[in-house]
Scaffold this motif. Structure first.
Motif, PDB file in Angstrom:
ATOM      1  N   ASN A   1     -42.370  22.546   9.341  1.00  0.00           N
ATOM      2  CA  ASN A   1     -43.559  22.875  10.132  1.00  0.00           C
ATOM      3  C   ASN A   1     -43.169  23.400  11.509  1.00  0.00           C
ATOM      4  OD1 ASN A   1     -46.129  20.433   9.127  1.00  0.00           O
ATOM      5  ND2 ASN A   1     -45.069  21.985   7.952  1.00  0.00           N
ATOM      6  N   VAL A   2     -43.942  24.372  11.981  1.00  0.00           N
ATOM      7  CA  VAL A   2     -43.629  25.057  13.239  1.00  0.00           C
ATOM      8  C   VAL A   2     -44.348  24.418  14.424  1.00  0.00           C
ATOM      9  CG1 VAL A   2     -43.837  27.256  14.476  1.00  0.00           C
ATOM     10  CG2 VAL A   2     -43.214  27.229  12.044  1.00  0.00           C
ATOM     11  N   ALA A   3     -45.643  24.134  14.277  1.00  0.00           N
ATOM     12  CA  ALA A   3     -46.442  23.691  15.422  1.00  0.00           C
ATOM     13  C   ALA A   3     -46.810  22.218  15.362  1.00  0.00           C
ATOM     14  CB  ALA A   3     -47.699  24.544  15.540  1.00  0.00           C
ATOM     15  N   ALA A   4     -47.325  21.734  14.214  1.00  0.00           N
ATOM     16  CA  ALA A   4     -47.843  20.372  14.176  1.00  0.00           C
ATOM     17  C   ALA A   4     -47.727  19.753  12.793  1.00  0.00           C
ATOM     18  CB  ALA A   4     -49.311  20.351  14.616  1.00  0.00           C
ATOM     19  N   CYS A   5     -47.338  18.485  12.769  1.00  0.00           N
ATOM     20  CA  CYS A   5     -47.439  17.631  11.585  1.00  0.00           C
ATOM     21  C   CYS A   5     -48.599  16.678  11.838  1.00  0.00           C
ATOM     22  CB  CYS A   5     -46.157  16.838  11.360  1.00  0.00           C
ATOM     23  SG  CYS A   5     -44.704  17.818  10.983  1.00  0.00           S
ATOM     24  N   VAL A   6     -49.690  16.867  11.142  1.00  0.00           N
ATOM     25  CA  VAL A   6     -50.903  16.095  11.358  1.00  0.00           C
ATOM     26  C   VAL A   6     -50.910  14.909  10.403  1.00  0.00           C
ATOM     27  CG1 VAL A   6     -53.423  16.155  11.308  1.00  0.00           C
ATOM     28  CG2 VAL A   6     -52.135  18.145  12.143  1.00  0.00           C
ATOM     29  N   TYR A   7     -51.097  13.705  10.951  1.00  0.00           N
ATOM     30  CA  TYR A   7     -51.055  12.496  10.130  1.00  0.00           C
ATOM     31  C   TYR A   7     -52.239  11.604  10.446  1.00  0.00           C
ATOM     32  CZ  TYR A   7     -49.391  10.044  14.308  1.00  0.00           C
ATOM     33  OH  TYR A   7     -49.300   9.505  15.566  1.00  0.00           O
ATOM     34  N   ASN A   8     -52.497  10.667   9.560  1.00  0.00           N
ATOM     35  CA  ASN A   8     -53.602   9.718   9.697  1.00  0.00           C
ATOM     36  C   ASN A   8     -53.090   8.493  10.447  1.00  0.00           C
ATOM     37  OD1 ASN A   8     -55.644   7.819   9.348  1.00  0.00           O
ATOM     38  ND2 ASN A   8     -56.048   8.394   7.224  1.00  0.00           N
ATOM     39  N   ALA A   9     -53.534   8.312  11.674  1.00  0.00           N
ATOM     40  CA  ALA A   9     -53.045   7.210  12.496  1.00  0.00           C
ATOM     41  C   ALA A   9     -53.436   5.852  11.930  1.00  0.00           C
ATOM     42  CB  ALA A   9     -53.578   7.353  13.925  1.00  0.00           C
ATOM     43  N   GLU A  10     -54.391   5.816  11.012  1.00  0.00           N
ATOM     44  CA  GLU A  10     -54.815   4.557  10.397  1.00  0.00           C
ATOM     45  C   GLU A  10     -54.178   4.348   9.029  1.00  0.00           C
ATOM     46  OE1 GLU A  10     -59.091   4.714  10.643  1.00  0.00           O
ATOM     47  OE2 GLU A  10     -58.973   5.195  12.781  1.00  0.00           O
ATOM     48  N   ASP A  11     -53.256   5.238   8.659  1.00  0.00           N
ATOM     49  CA  ASP A  11     -52.510   5.118   7.401  1.00  0.00           C
ATOM     50  C   ASP A  11     -51.024   5.273   7.735  1.00  0.00           C
ATOM     51  OD1 ASP A  11     -51.362   5.312   4.894  1.00  0.00           O
ATOM     52  OD2 ASP A  11     -52.943   6.574   4.064  1.00  0.00           O
ATOM     53  N   PRO A  12     -50.328   4.175   8.028  1.00  0.00           N
ATOM     54  CA  PRO A  12     -48.941   4.262   8.495  1.00  0.00           C
ATOM     55  C   PRO A  12     -48.019   5.025   7.550  1.00  0.00           C
ATOM     56  CG  PRO A  12     -49.787   2.033   8.779  1.00  0.00           C
ATOM     57  CD  PRO A  12     -50.810   2.777   7.986  1.00  0.00           C
ATOM     58  N   ALA A  13     -48.336   5.058   6.269  1.00  0.00           N
ATOM     59  CA  ALA A  13     -47.475   5.763   5.327  1.00  0.00           C
ATOM     60  C   ALA A  13     -47.415   7.252   5.635  1.00  0.00           C
ATOM     61  CB  ALA A  13     -47.972   5.550   3.894  1.00  0.00           C
ATOM     62  N   THR A  14     -48.505   7.814   6.155  1.00  0.00           N
ATOM     63  CA  THR A  14     -48.490   9.241   6.488  1.00  0.00           C
ATOM     64  C   THR A  14     -47.620   9.502   7.720  1.00  0.00           C
ATOM     65  OG1 THR A  14     -50.497   9.172   7.882  1.00  0.00           O
ATOM     66  CG2 THR A  14     -50.799   9.496   5.512  1.00  0.00           C
ATOM     67  N   GLU A  15     -47.665   8.590   8.694  1.00  0.00           N
ATOM     68  CA  GLU A  15     -46.805   8.746   9.876  1.00  0.00           C
ATOM     69  C   GLU A  15     -45.335   8.614   9.493  1.00  0.00           C
ATOM     70  OE1 GLU A  15     -46.357   7.128  14.485  1.00  0.00           O
ATOM     71  OE2 GLU A  15     -47.667   6.072  13.078  1.00  0.00           O
ATOM     72  N   ALA A  16     -45.050   7.723   8.549  1.00  0.00           N
ATOM     73  CA  ALA A  16     -43.662   7.559   8.091  1.00  0.00           C
ATOM     74  C   ALA A  16     -43.140   8.859   7.487  1.00  0.00           C
ATOM     75  CB  ALA A  16     -43.582   6.424   7.078  1.00  0.00           C
ATOM     76  N   LEU A  17     -43.993   9.594   6.788  1.00  0.00           N
ATOM     77  CA  LEU A  17     -43.567  10.867   6.210  1.00  0.00           C
ATOM     78  C   LEU A  17     -43.234  11.883   7.303  1.00  0.00           C
ATOM     79  CD1 LEU A  17     -46.070  11.265   3.229  1.00  0.00           C
ATOM     80  CD2 LEU A  17     -43.672  10.569   3.132  1.00  0.00           C
ATOM     81  N   VAL A  18     -43.987  11.844   8.410  1.00  0.00           N
ATOM     82  CA  VAL A  18     -43.683  12.738   9.530  1.00  0.00           C
ATOM     83  C   VAL A  18     -42.306  12.418  10.100  1.00  0.00           C
ATOM     84  CG1 VAL A  18     -44.372  13.474  11.844  1.00  0.00           C
ATOM     85  CG2 VAL A  18     -46.120  13.064  10.108  1.00  0.00           C
ATOM     86  N   ARG A  19     -42.015  11.127  10.254  1.00  0.00           N
ATOM     87  CA  ARG A  19     -40.732  10.718  10.826  1.00  0.00           C
ATOM     88  C   ARG A  19     -39.560  11.170   9.955  1.00  0.00           C
ATOM     89  NH1 ARG A  19     -41.738   7.258  14.980  1.00  0.00           N
ATOM     90  NH2 ARG A  19     -43.750   6.178  14.987  1.00  0.00           N
ATOM     91  N   GLU A  20     -39.792  11.265   8.657  1.00  0.00           N
ATOM     92  CA  GLU A  20     -38.718  11.638   7.733  1.00  0.00           C
ATOM     93  C   GLU A  20     -38.563  13.149   7.582  1.00  0.00           C
ATOM     94  OE1 GLU A  20     -39.961   9.717   4.177  1.00  0.00           O
ATOM     95  OE2 GLU A  20     -39.763   7.689   5.007  1.00  0.00           O
ATOM     96  N   ALA A  21     -39.533  13.920   8.081  1.00  0.00           N
ATOM     97  CA  ALA A  21     -39.544  15.354   7.822  1.00  0.00           C
ATOM     98  C   ALA A  21     -38.542  16.098   8.706  1.00  0.00           C
ATOM     99  CB  ALA A  21     -40.940  15.911   8.056  1.00  0.00           C
ATOM    100  N   ASP A  22     -37.992  17.156   8.156  1.00  0.00           N
ATOM    101  CA  ASP A  22     -37.110  18.060   8.893  1.00  0.00           C
ATOM    102  C   ASP A  22     -37.955  19.242   9.350  1.00  0.00           C
ATOM    103  OD1 ASP A  22     -35.054  19.507   9.951  1.00  0.00           O
ATOM    104  OD2 ASP A  22     -34.109  20.001   8.038  1.00  0.00           O
ATOM    105  N   VAL A  23     -38.328  19.260  10.644  1.00  0.00           N
ATOM    106  CA  VAL A  23     -39.266  20.255  11.142  1.00  0.00           C
ATOM    107  C   VAL A  23     -38.573  21.203  12.107  1.00  0.00           C
ATOM    108  CG1 VAL A  23     -41.192  18.639  10.900  1.00  0.00           C
ATOM    109  CG2 VAL A  23     -40.008  18.825  13.098  1.00  0.00           C
ATOM    110  N   THR A  24     -39.269  22.278  12.455  1.00  0.00           N
ATOM    111  CA  THR A  24     -38.769  23.233  13.435  1.00  0.00           C
ATOM    112  C   THR A  24     -38.786  22.597  14.823  1.00  0.00           C
ATOM    113  OG1 THR A  24     -39.615  25.065  12.117  1.00  0.00           O
ATOM    114  CG2 THR A  24     -39.135  25.523  14.428  1.00  0.00           C
ATOM    115  N   GLU A  25     -37.783  22.878  15.616  1.00  0.00           N
ATOM    116  CA  GLU A  25     -37.715  22.307  16.954  1.00  0.00           C
ATOM    117  C   GLU A  25     -38.972  22.677  17.739  1.00  0.00           C
ATOM    118  OE1 GLU A  25     -34.748  22.226  20.859  1.00  0.00           O
ATOM    119  OE2 GLU A  25     -34.174  23.323  19.048  1.00  0.00           O
ATOM    120  N   GLY A  26     -39.570  21.681  18.384  1.00  0.00           N
ATOM    121  CA  GLY A  26     -40.794  21.892  19.146  1.00  0.00           C
ATOM    122  C   GLY A  26     -42.050  21.511  18.403  1.00  0.00           C
TER     123      GLY A  26
END
Length: 479
Positions: free
Chosen positions: A223-248
């Motif tokens: 992802n270039v600009a934003a990884c959008v996650y559900n703050a009330e579903d921790p599993a979605t935030e965990a997926l963001v932490r594991e993702a290899d995204v574009t710097e910034g």
């Protein structure tokens, strides 16, 4: 390179290759046609041999595609690449044969991405267990309100392959991606992506919850600009932490409460943005009112926040978020109000085909007579019933796996009256609505939120919803 799409940079990846397309659904036909026009030697295989596959075979024959009906398991000799439709399971014999032959297997989404090339329209991608279609359609409405040429495509029914080849080209695409599609799309890199929620679903296809979650998490890769996650579903935030995204690239949460820093949320009936404004440390930007969301059920407000986050990540102004949400109209059978009869509201959420979707629907109403049941697909119902017990005034159960729901109700809501409809024919829904009406009092909602698939009794969830609506309108006091 010889194909009709030779002018596209991405077409070179397919020109001259021997490609087998598995399945003649909407996505398979579009992929086969596009690949043939890109200069590939295409064979399409499908296990069906009825009227519809034959019609599609005749259509593709005119494009130079060799179609083989009645056998979806045999790999044509010389195949270098297999393109699968989303529903084909990873353990299909065709794919085992492809692996043995050293042929790559990808999906139609991956084909679209490769044909798109580096200069194609950017993708704003949405996945999750529930709410994908609604969110993508909200997103498309917002982008349209911003004056952008766009379309809602992907798992929503419109071909993504056709969309990336559109002339004139789209400015940006709102893309719904299922876990199946993401599984077969290794190189897709969206501008921004969202995972709305995660709950057990399609585990028979993926093999485990971990594999299902990993497939969903692919929407964040690159992802270039934003990884959008559900703050009330921790599993979605965990997926963001594991993702290899574009710097910034930023992590952007959405919540039904007041938004924290780099989040969108709700304050005093307003959808508020503390992510995409210069002074987000000290203030929030009003985007729209909760009343602008149709219907304003909690899970639908969450969908609207996710759509708004993706649009804002793309640079859309706040006013377009409001105007797009006001213009949006939900698809049928998604918490759709059918009628009020004798002070009782009747609501069709036939699209709630799993427990996670049914839980969101049940939570939207304070007093419910629940119509549920169908094919459980391996699901259990204890958590769902435990959470909903305080709002249930009665339950009417239909379908093959209704005993599983009845057992959960007996364990966790023993005081709730339960009626099981044993009829399996066309009259089952009419009987269910009559029984639910008998259990309901003024102020209650009779809610069809089956928490199950429909194919034991109906062709699909839409037919089930139509049957419910017809039964409601046939009630003696119905308007």
């Amino acid at each position: 390179m010889s194909g009709l799409l030779a002018h596209l940079p991405g077409a070179a990846a397919f020109a001259g290759r021997r490609v087998t397309v598995a399945g003649l659904g909407v996505s398979g036909v579009s992929a086969a046609r596009a690949l043939a026009r890109a200069g590939a030697h295409v064979t399409a295989v499908d296990g069906g041999d009825g009227e519809r596959p034959r019609a599609r075979a005749a259509e593709l024959a005119g494009e130079g595609v060799d179609v083989r009906l009645g056998d979806g398991d045999t790999l044509p000799p010389g195949t270098e690449l297999v393109v699968t439709s989303p529903g084909w399971r990873p353990d299909s014999p065709l794919f085992a044969a492809a692996s043995a032959a050293g042929a790559e297997v990808i999906g139609d989404v991956e084909v679209a991405w490769r044909l798109r090339g580096p200069a194609g329209p950017p993708w704003l991608a949405v996945t999750g267990t529930n709410g994908k279609t609604t969110t993508v359609r909200m997103l498309a409405a917002i982008l349209t309100a911003a004056g952008l040429r766009t379309a809602a495509v992907g798992n929503i029914g419109a071909s993504l392959v056709d969309a990336v080849l559109a002339d004139p080209p789209y400015d940006v695409l709102a893309v719904e991606l299922s876990s199946y599609q993401l599984h077969w799309a290794p190189s897709v890199r969206a501008h921004s992506g969202a995972v709305l929620n995660l709950a057990p679903d399609h585990l028979d296809w993926h093999g485990s919850m971990a594999a299902y979650a990993a497939a969903k998490g692919r929407v964040y890769e690159g992802n270039v600009a934003a990884c959008v996650y559900n703050a009330e579903d921790p599993a979605t935030e965990a997926l963001v932490r594991e993702a290899d995204v574009t710097e910034g690239c930023r992590a952007i949460g959405f919540t039904l409460g007041p938004p924290g820093l780099s989040q969108l949320g709700v304050v005093d009936g307003v959808l508020a943005d503390r992510a995409f404004l210069p002074d987000r440390l000290h203030r929030a930007q009003e985007l729209a009112g909760v009343a602008d969301v149709d219907p304003p059920a909690p899970h639908n407000i969450a969908n609207a926040l996710a759509a708004a986050a993706l649009a804002r990540a793309y640079g859309v102004e706040p006013r377009a978020v409001r105007d797009g949400l006001r213009a949006f109209r939900p698809d049928p059978h998604r918490i759709e109000h059918v009628a009020d009869v004798g002070g009782v509201a009747y609501v069709d959420d036939s699209k709630a085909t799993n427990t996670h979707a049914a839980a969101a629907s049940l939570a939207a109403y304070p007093s419910v007579v629940w119509i549920a049941g169908g094919l459980a697909k391996g699901a259990t119902f204890d958590d769902l019933v435990r959470e909903a017990a305080k709002t249930l005034r009665g339950a009417v159960l239909i379908g093959a796996d209704r005993p599983l729901i009845a057992e959960a109700l007996a364990r966790h809501a023993p005081g709730v009256p339960v009626v099981e409809v044993t009829e399996a024919g066309t009259g089952a829904m009419a009987e269910a609505v009559r029984e639910a009406t008998g259990l309901a009092a003024p102020g209650d909602t009779v809610l069809l939120a089956p928490a199950c698939a429909s194919m034991d009794m109906f062709a699909n969830y839409a037919e089930r919803g139509h049957s419910f609506a017809a039964a409601v309108r046939a009630l003696p006091a119905a308007p």
